[in-house]
Design a protein around this motif. Sequence first.
Motif, mmCIF file in Angstrom:
data_model
loop_
_atom_site.group_PDB
_atom_site.id
_atom_site.type_symbol
_atom_site.label_atom_id
_atom_site.label_comp_id
_atom_site.label_asym_id
_atom_site.label_seq_id
_atom_site.Cartn_x
_atom_site.Cartn_y
_atom_site.Cartn_z
ATOM 1 N N UNK B 2 9.485 50.785 -72.937
ATOM 2 C CA UNK B 2 8.576 51.364 -73.907
ATOM 3 C C UNK B 2 8.732 50.583 -75.203
ATOM 4 N N UNK B 3 8.143 49.405 -75.263
ATOM 5 C CA UNK B 3 8.316 48.547 -76.433
ATOM 6 C C UNK B 3 6.941 48.344 -77.068
ATOM 7 N N UNK B 4 6.652 49.148 -78.104
ATOM 8 C CA UNK B 4 5.296 49.129 -78.652
ATOM 9 C C UNK B 4 4.974 47.869 -79.464
ATOM 10 N N UNK B 5 5.998 47.246 -80.025
ATOM 11 C CA UNK B 5 5.705 46.098 -80.885
ATOM 12 C C UNK B 5 6.889 45.145 -80.910
ATOM 13 N N UNK B 6 6.614 43.931 -81.350
ATOM 14 C CA UNK B 6 7.665 42.941 -81.492
ATOM 15 C C UNK B 6 8.614 43.355 -82.631
ATOM 16 N N UNK B 7 8.044 43.963 -83.673
ATOM 17 C CA UNK B 7 8.888 44.450 -84.776
ATOM 18 C C UNK B 7 9.942 45.424 -84.257
ATOM 19 N N UNK B 10 12.580 43.557 -82.290
ATOM 20 C CA UNK B 10 13.520 42.831 -83.156
ATOM 21 C C UNK B 10 14.461 43.801 -83.873
ATOM 22 N N UNK B 11 13.926 44.968 -84.277
ATOM 23 C CA UNK B 11 14.783 45.998 -84.882
ATOM 24 C C UNK B 11 15.890 46.425 -83.930
ATOM 25 N N UNK B 13 17.149 44.747 -81.435
ATOM 26 C CA UNK B 13 18.147 43.696 -81.237
ATOM 27 C C UNK B 13 19.092 43.641 -82.440
ATOM 28 N N UNK B 14 18.517 43.826 -83.649
ATOM 29 C CA UNK B 14 19.348 43.741 -84.859
ATOM 30 C C UNK B 14 20.307 44.921 -84.942
ATOM 31 N N UNK B 15 19.785 46.121 -84.581
ATOM 32 C CA UNK B 15 20.592 47.339 -84.667
ATOM 33 C C UNK B 15 21.861 47.232 -83.837
ATOM 34 N N UNK B 16 21.709 46.658 -82.637
ATOM 35 C CA UNK B 16 22.839 46.627 -81.714
ATOM 36 C C UNK B 16 23.476 45.250 -81.595
ATOM 37 N N UNK B 17 22.980 44.300 -82.369
ATOM 38 C CA UNK B 17 23.492 42.943 -82.246
ATOM 39 C C UNK B 17 23.341 42.395 -80.839
ATOM 40 N N UNK B 18 22.206 42.734 -80.193
ATOM 41 C CA UNK B 18 22.006 42.308 -78.805
ATOM 42 C C UNK B 18 20.863 41.297 -78.713
ATOM 43 N N UNK B 19 20.898 40.426 -77.702
ATOM 44 C CA UNK B 19 19.727 39.590 -77.441
ATOM 45 C C UNK B 19 18.583 40.430 -76.855
ATOM 46 N N UNK B 190 18.058 32.610 -81.238
ATOM 47 C CA UNK B 190 18.149 34.000 -81.690
ATOM 48 C C UNK B 190 16.894 34.761 -81.250
ATOM 49 N N UNK B 191 16.963 36.103 -81.291
ATOM 50 C CA UNK B 191 15.768 36.892 -80.958
ATOM 51 C C UNK B 191 14.556 36.469 -81.798
ATOM 52 N N UNK B 192 14.783 36.246 -83.075
ATOM 53 C CA UNK B 192 13.681 35.848 -83.956
ATOM 54 C C UNK B 192 13.100 34.501 -83.521
ATOM 55 N N UNK B 193 13.979 33.590 -83.104
ATOM 56 C CA UNK B 193 13.478 32.296 -82.624
ATOM 57 C C UNK B 193 12.657 32.456 -81.337
ATOM 58 N N UNK B 194 13.084 33.408 -80.488
ATOM 59 C CA UNK B 194 12.310 33.671 -79.258
ATOM 60 C C UNK B 194 10.894 34.115 -79.609
ATOM 61 N N UNK B 195 10.791 35.057 -80.548
ATOM 62 C CA UNK B 195 9.452 35.581 -80.848
ATOM 63 C C UNK B 195 8.644 34.563 -81.652
ATOM 64 N N UNK B 196 9.309 33.756 -82.454
ATOM 65 C CA UNK B 196 8.583 32.693 -83.159
ATOM 66 C C UNK B 196 8.016 31.681 -82.164
ATOM 67 N N UNK B 197 8.816 31.326 -81.178
ATOM 68 C CA UNK B 197 8.329 30.392 -80.155
ATOM 69 C C UNK B 197 7.105 30.969 -79.456
#
Lengths: 220, 289
Positions: B2-7, B10-11, B13-19, B190-197
């Motif tokens: 259930x992932x409604x958005x990329x934001x 990314x939140x 991944x940041x919250x849990x320090x996970x990829x 990083x997760x951010x690099x994945x979504x930027x790509x």
Amino acid sequence: MSIGLFDIMGPITIGPSSSHTAGAVRIGLVCRMLLEDEVKSAKITFYGSFADTYHGHGTDKAVVGGLLGFRTDNEKIRESLRLAEFRGLSYEFHTADDPKLHPNTVLIEASSREKTVRVQGASVGGGAIRITEINGMPVQISFVEDTLILFHRDAPGVLASIAHILSSNGYNIGNLRLSRTRREGDVITVVETDVPVDGTTAGQLCSVESVSEAVVIPHF
Amino acid sequence: MDIPSIDYLLDETAKNGQPIWQVVLREEQSDSGSSQESVLERAMVTYEVMKNAAMSGIASDMKSVSGLTGGDAAKYYNYLRNHKSLLGSMESRAVAYALGTSGYNAAMGVVVACPTAGAAGIVPGVLIAAQEEYGFSDREAVYGLLTASAIGGVVATRATISGAAGGCQAECGTACAMAAAALVEVMGGSPRQCTDAAALALKNCLGLACDPVAGLVEVPCVKRNGVYAVMAISAADMALAGIRSFIPLDEVIDAMYQIGCAMPSCIRETAEGGLATTPTGLAAKRRMF
Ligand code: SF4
């Protein structure tokens, strides 16, 4: 909306088109599961894009493959027309036009030794399907949940009995929808449950007066 | 999942320090009720099917069901073995495997629709080539697949992955974005690099028409898979270099959807426009039906 990991990275299917092949296999499979027996004859009518390209996409082989019980990843689908003849399933294909329908729609009228069922469904992308009509009654079933399909007469108390049997056997009803025909009295009730309903419970449901059939189709 | 958005992704991944792949795994586990290990096992089987399709495709010159296409992957593969190709070894392998998978698909071979059968060559093409080049394990490759699926899942939820609804940008464009993210994942980005790509990849697919000849998933689809595999690699490479997408991925996805809705229906899988109605396209169709 929740979407399955293996719906995006999947389904595993024979080509060439998830909507023209995988979805078509699944609609054929629904027919077979509703008949609960070998399919003996089928009249298959393609609409829209299905009608235009069914031959090149192998949608014909896909539907017949589903009627034979093949899953989307079964390579025998390529040979399904020949296998159907061998196994005594006679089929005919037709095309028709109806701009009101989804462009990838098929209507299947299939019979087993004892039963006949008429299923209309659309292949809505990536292998996902939506069954839109069963025996002339409008429905909306996509089989992303475990599904119970009940055929019964419109009589007071039937729904209450159904709900009672399900809950006393420990089933949680996720969703319940009811469709009626214009014709007097026939009803299809579609129930989504958290786990597939077992045979004993299905048997109890059938013994409710005015319920003629209970078909369990686990999500697929 | 259930992932409604990329934001949101990314939140998490940041919250849990996970990829990204771990977030996907957690989501899938709670949806399906199966253990993480069994989800991973099923993903490994899926990856096996991908490899089988790619290899079957390059090894044979089987014709498509319609007879319209076939043999291009084998041709390219033979060329690679006997010549120095213009592309480097990883990119050229990605082309070969993407062509192979798509050709196999057109011949009614068993493939993994990723996100659809028409675009099934791009993600495996890139991932298998990268695995051969860098020698990571199947399990790590599967992490890439999970990350790719998160991107595809958000596109399917916010927009569409169907050519009939959104043109080929929705199919091959989404696959290209998924492949770019997968590649960054397996290369340790990083997760951010994945979504930027993914954003860089999808942006360059915007407006892509779905205009298949005779309505079949063959022309231009098979070769498009090959070309877009290379695009995914360039997008991933830029992201790994630290290049950001000016427009964030959620907004690119929304733009893709808006463009898809604005496309005339003649270039949304109906075969009533574009390449399908060129003189050559029409002649091919007449020969077939
Ligand atoms: S052109 Fe259309 S049919 Fe071909 S891959 Fe793209 S979306 Fe699919």
